[in-house]
Design a protein around this motif. Structure first.
Motif, mmCIF file in Angstrom:
data_model
loop_
_atom_site.group_PDB
_atom_site.id
_atom_site.type_symbol
_atom_site.label_atom_id
_atom_site.label_comp_id
_atom_site.label_asym_id
_atom_site.label_seq_id
_atom_site.Cartn_x
_atom_site.Cartn_y
_atom_site.Cartn_z
ATOM 1 N N THR A 182 -27.704 25.348 -106.473
ATOM 2 C CA THR A 182 -28.606 25.959 -105.506
ATOM 3 C C THR A 182 -29.452 24.872 -104.862
ATOM 4 O O THR A 182 -29.381 23.697 -105.237
ATOM 5 N N ALA A 183 -30.273 25.264 -103.883
ATOM 6 C CA ALA A 183 -31.051 24.280 -103.125
ATOM 7 C C ALA A 183 -31.964 23.452 -104.023
ATOM 8 O O ALA A 183 -32.251 22.296 -103.719
ATOM 9 N N ASP A 184 -32.406 24.035 -105.150
ATOM 10 C CA ASP A 184 -33.311 23.304 -106.027
ATOM 11 C C ASP A 184 -32.568 22.461 -107.059
ATOM 12 O O ASP A 184 -33.192 21.828 -107.921
ATOM 13 N N LYS A 185 -31.228 22.431 -106.983
ATOM 14 C CA LYS A 185 -30.448 21.645 -107.938
ATOM 15 C C LYS A 185 -29.450 20.731 -107.225
ATOM 16 O O LYS A 185 -28.351 20.476 -107.721
ATOM 17 N N LEU A 186 -29.861 20.229 -106.068
ATOM 18 C CA LEU A 186 -28.951 19.386 -105.297
ATOM 19 C C LEU A 186 -28.637 18.083 -106.009
ATOM 20 O O LEU A 186 -27.564 17.502 -105.830
ATOM 21 N N ASP A 187 -29.571 17.597 -106.830
ATOM 22 C CA ASP A 187 -29.320 16.366 -107.571
ATOM 23 C C ASP A 187 -28.099 16.515 -108.469
ATOM 24 O O ASP A 187 -27.323 15.572 -108.649
ATOM 25 N N GLU A 188 -27.930 17.707 -109.057
ATOM 26 C CA GLU A 188 -26.779 17.950 -109.922
ATOM 27 C C GLU A 188 -25.476 17.888 -109.117
ATOM 28 O O GLU A 188 -24.467 17.347 -109.579
ATOM 29 N N ALA A 189 -25.505 18.451 -107.921
ATOM 30 C CA ALA A 189 -24.309 18.437 -107.076
ATOM 31 C C ALA A 189 -23.951 17.009 -106.667
ATOM 32 O O ALA A 189 -22.781 16.617 -106.687
ATOM 33 N N VAL A 190 -24.951 16.219 -106.302
ATOM 34 C CA VAL A 190 -24.710 14.830 -105.900
ATOM 35 C C VAL A 190 -24.175 14.022 -107.072
ATOM 36 O O VAL A 190 -23.236 13.226 -106.943
ATOM 37 N N ALA A 191 -24.758 14.214 -108.266
ATOM 38 C CA ALA A 191 -24.309 13.491 -109.453
ATOM 39 C C ALA A 191 -22.863 13.847 -109.796
ATOM 40 O O ALA A 191 -22.061 12.978 -110.168
ATOM 41 N N ALA A 192 -22.524 15.132 -109.655
ATOM 42 C CA ALA A 192 -21.155 15.564 -109.948
ATOM 43 C C ALA A 192 -20.171 14.951 -108.959
ATOM 44 O O ALA A 192 -19.079 14.494 -109.345
ATOM 45 N N ARG A 193 -20.553 14.929 -107.684
ATOM 46 C CA ARG A 193 -19.673 14.329 -106.669
ATOM 47 C C ARG A 193 -19.460 12.851 -106.943
ATOM 48 O O ARG A 193 -18.333 12.335 -106.866
ATOM 49 N N ASN A 194 -20.523 12.142 -107.300
ATOM 50 C CA ASN A 194 -20.404 10.711 -107.583
ATOM 51 C C ASN A 194 -19.543 10.463 -108.822
ATOM 52 O O ASN A 194 -18.767 9.496 -108.875
ATOM 53 N N ALA A 195 -19.682 11.329 -109.825
ATOM 54 C CA ALA A 195 -18.878 11.184 -111.037
ATOM 55 C C ALA A 195 -17.392 11.391 -110.727
ATOM 56 O O ALA A 195 -16.529 10.652 -111.220
ATOM 57 N N LEU A 196 -17.094 12.391 -109.899
ATOM 58 C CA LEU A 196 -15.713 12.654 -109.527
ATOM 59 C C LEU A 196 -15.120 11.477 -108.760
ATOM 60 O O LEU A 196 -14.002 11.022 -109.050
ATOM 61 N N ILE A 197 -15.871 10.962 -107.802
ATOM 62 C CA ILE A 197 -15.390 9.828 -107.009
ATOM 63 C C ILE A 197 -15.171 8.605 -107.902
ATOM 64 O O ILE A 197 -14.175 7.885 -107.778
ATOM 65 N N GLY A 198 -16.114 8.359 -108.826
ATOM 66 C CA GLY A 198 -15.981 7.218 -109.724
ATOM 67 C C GLY A 198 -14.754 7.328 -110.614
ATOM 68 O O GLY A 198 -14.028 6.339 -110.820
ATOM 69 N N TYR A 199 -14.501 8.525 -111.128
ATOM 70 C CA TYR A 199 -13.328 8.731 -111.978
ATOM 71 C C TYR A 199 -12.038 8.487 -111.183
ATOM 72 O O TYR A 199 -11.112 7.810 -111.660
ATOM 73 N N LEU A 200 -11.977 9.044 -109.979
ATOM 74 C CA LEU A 200 -10.769 8.893 -109.174
ATOM 75 C C LEU A 200 -10.537 7.441 -108.764
ATOM 76 O O LEU A 200 -9.393 6.973 -108.728
ATOM 77 N N ALA A 201 -11.611 6.721 -108.458
ATOM 78 C CA ALA A 201 -11.472 5.308 -108.109
ATOM 79 C C ALA A 201 -10.876 4.525 -109.279
ATOM 80 O O ALA A 201 -9.999 3.659 -109.090
ATOM 81 N N ALA A 202 -11.348 4.833 -110.506
ATOM 82 C CA ALA A 202 -10.795 4.171 -111.690
ATOM 83 C C ALA A 202 -9.337 4.574 -111.900
ATOM 84 O O ALA A 202 -8.495 3.752 -112.303
#
Length: 406
Positions: A182-202
């Motif tokens: 939700t709008a008050d948990k955008l940090d969680e969404a950003v962290a999840a996106r970064n984790a996914l990108i990092g995993y795929l890059a590896a």
């Protein structure tokens, strides 16, 4: 013609969007009024930005097909945003335009031809059979979301990309966090996106050291030939996992709920399994695609749509939820009818950005629904529909549980 000045902030008189809904399985009744009275209307988004909603089927298809309504422009700094703080990915295939989009599409399309997808039907069937055995072993009541509808898409997409079995739950967690915050948990969404990108890059680096013949291996070969940048490769793989899992998972769960709530339609399907493909098309038309019902686009020049002038720089959302219920295209569009002749619904988009994984999603729904109702001929809800748990935000409405018995 209605004239409208392009502005950077919404006016107080602009109605807030997404509109309230009375049922997660039905689009807002406001769309019907708009189609009849004001088919292109300016609204205020959760971000505070204004945007134009386009609601009639013909106009929605026109927006999808018109390159002046740009997905790439929607990722630029200062572009209108649906949600505050949520930036678009300019390297994603859904954000590319023109020659760049055609290049990416040309590289990935061979992996998603109808012939290749049909070749996957056997693998999907094997996964479905295994999952349904687990449902049966769990015994009634069983939660179809946890055991079935959320499992089939993530297994299928991870198999396609070559993601190890032990990492599937991580991908599912990241996708859930990205869509459900939700709008008050955008940090969680950003962290999840970064984790996914990092995993795929590896994962790309590992595949480069040990080549494979899965989809990720094929894409790496294109990158090594300088046809695809690593950022584009990782972005496409991430987008495929998120979209392929989230949208198909929600559609499957909602499809089961719709059919269980309409015994006459389910009886037709059980009496004649050859109706399954047509039933899936009707389900795709009928099931709303989240609260917003479309992706942001930005007009790159002044364009008239439905008698309204949209200025360059204005945000535009072509609402598939509304287009798919347009009575200019379908008779009695709010009635679910699996005997309806399949029509050109907009659930997979239209034009250059038509969903590359559409056929795979269809196969998963056809096999998933046909096998479920064949395996459990007395399947029924184990709870009152009004008590089912939903997760709702501006982007998506998803069932969190679907208890059934047989």
């Amino acid at each position: 013609m209605t004239q409208a000045e392009a502005t950077t902030t919404a006016a107080p008189t602009d109605p807030p969007f997404p509109f309230p809904i009375t049922s997660a399985l039905d689009p807002s009744p406001e769309y019907r009024r708009m189609r009849e009275e004001q088919p292109v209307m300016r609204v205020r988004l959760p971000s505070g930005d204004p945007a134009w909603l386009v609601t009639r089927f013909a106009d929605v298809r026109a927006v999808f097909a018109d390159p002046r309504f740009s997905r790439a422009a929607a990722t630029l700094p200062g572009a209108p945003r649906l949600m505050p703080g949520v930036e678009g990915d300019p390297e994603s295939i859904v954000s590319k335009e023109g020659a760049d989009h055609a290049r990416l599409r040309r590289l990935v399309a061979p992996a998603f031809t109808a012939r290749r997808m049909e070749a996957m039907r056997g693998r999907v069937q094997a996964t479905v059979d295994d999952l349904l055995s687990q449902v049966e072993a769990a015994g009634p009541p069983a939660d179809l979301v946890g055991l079935y509808t959320s499992q089939l898409p993530i297994i299928t997409i991870c198999d396609l990309l070559g993601v190890p079995r032990e990492d599937r739950d991580r991908f599912r967690h990241w996708s859930d966090a990205m869509f459900h915050s939700t709008a008050d948990k955008l940090d969680e969404a950003v962290a999840a996106r970064n984790a996914l990108i990092g995993y795929l890059a590896a994962m790309v680096q590992a595949r480069r050291a040990n080549p494979s013949d899965d989809l990720l291996g094929v894409l790496i070969a294109h990158q090594d030939n300088d046809a695809l940048t690593e950022r584009e490769l990782v972005s496409f793989a991430g987008g495929l996992i998120v979209a392929g899992y989230e949208t198909t998972s929600n559609r499957l769960a909602n499809a089961v709920l719709i059919l269980l709530g309409r015994p006459d339609q389910l009886a037709l399907l059980r009496e004649d399994p050859s109706r399954v493909p047509a039933a899936v098309e009707e389900l795709l038309r009928f099931i709303p695609g989240g609260a917003a019902g479309g992706l942001m686009r930005v007009a790159t020049e002044d364009v008239e749509v439905g008698g309204t002038l949209i200025r360059a720089g204005d945000g535009v959302i072509a609402v598939t939820n509304s287009a798919n219920r347009d009575d200019e295209v379908w008779a009695d569009p709010d009635r679910f009818d699996i005997t309806r002749a399949p029509g050109p619904h907009t659930s997979f988009g239209h034009g250059a950005h038509h969903c590359v994984g559409a056929q795979l999603a269809r196969i998963e729904m056809q096999v998933g629904l046909g096998s479920l109702f064949a395996r459990f001929p007395t399947l029924r809800l184990a709870a009152d529909e009004s008590e089912l748990p939903w997760r709702k935000n501006a982007v998506i409405h998803s069932l969190q549980g679907l208890p059934v018995e047989w």
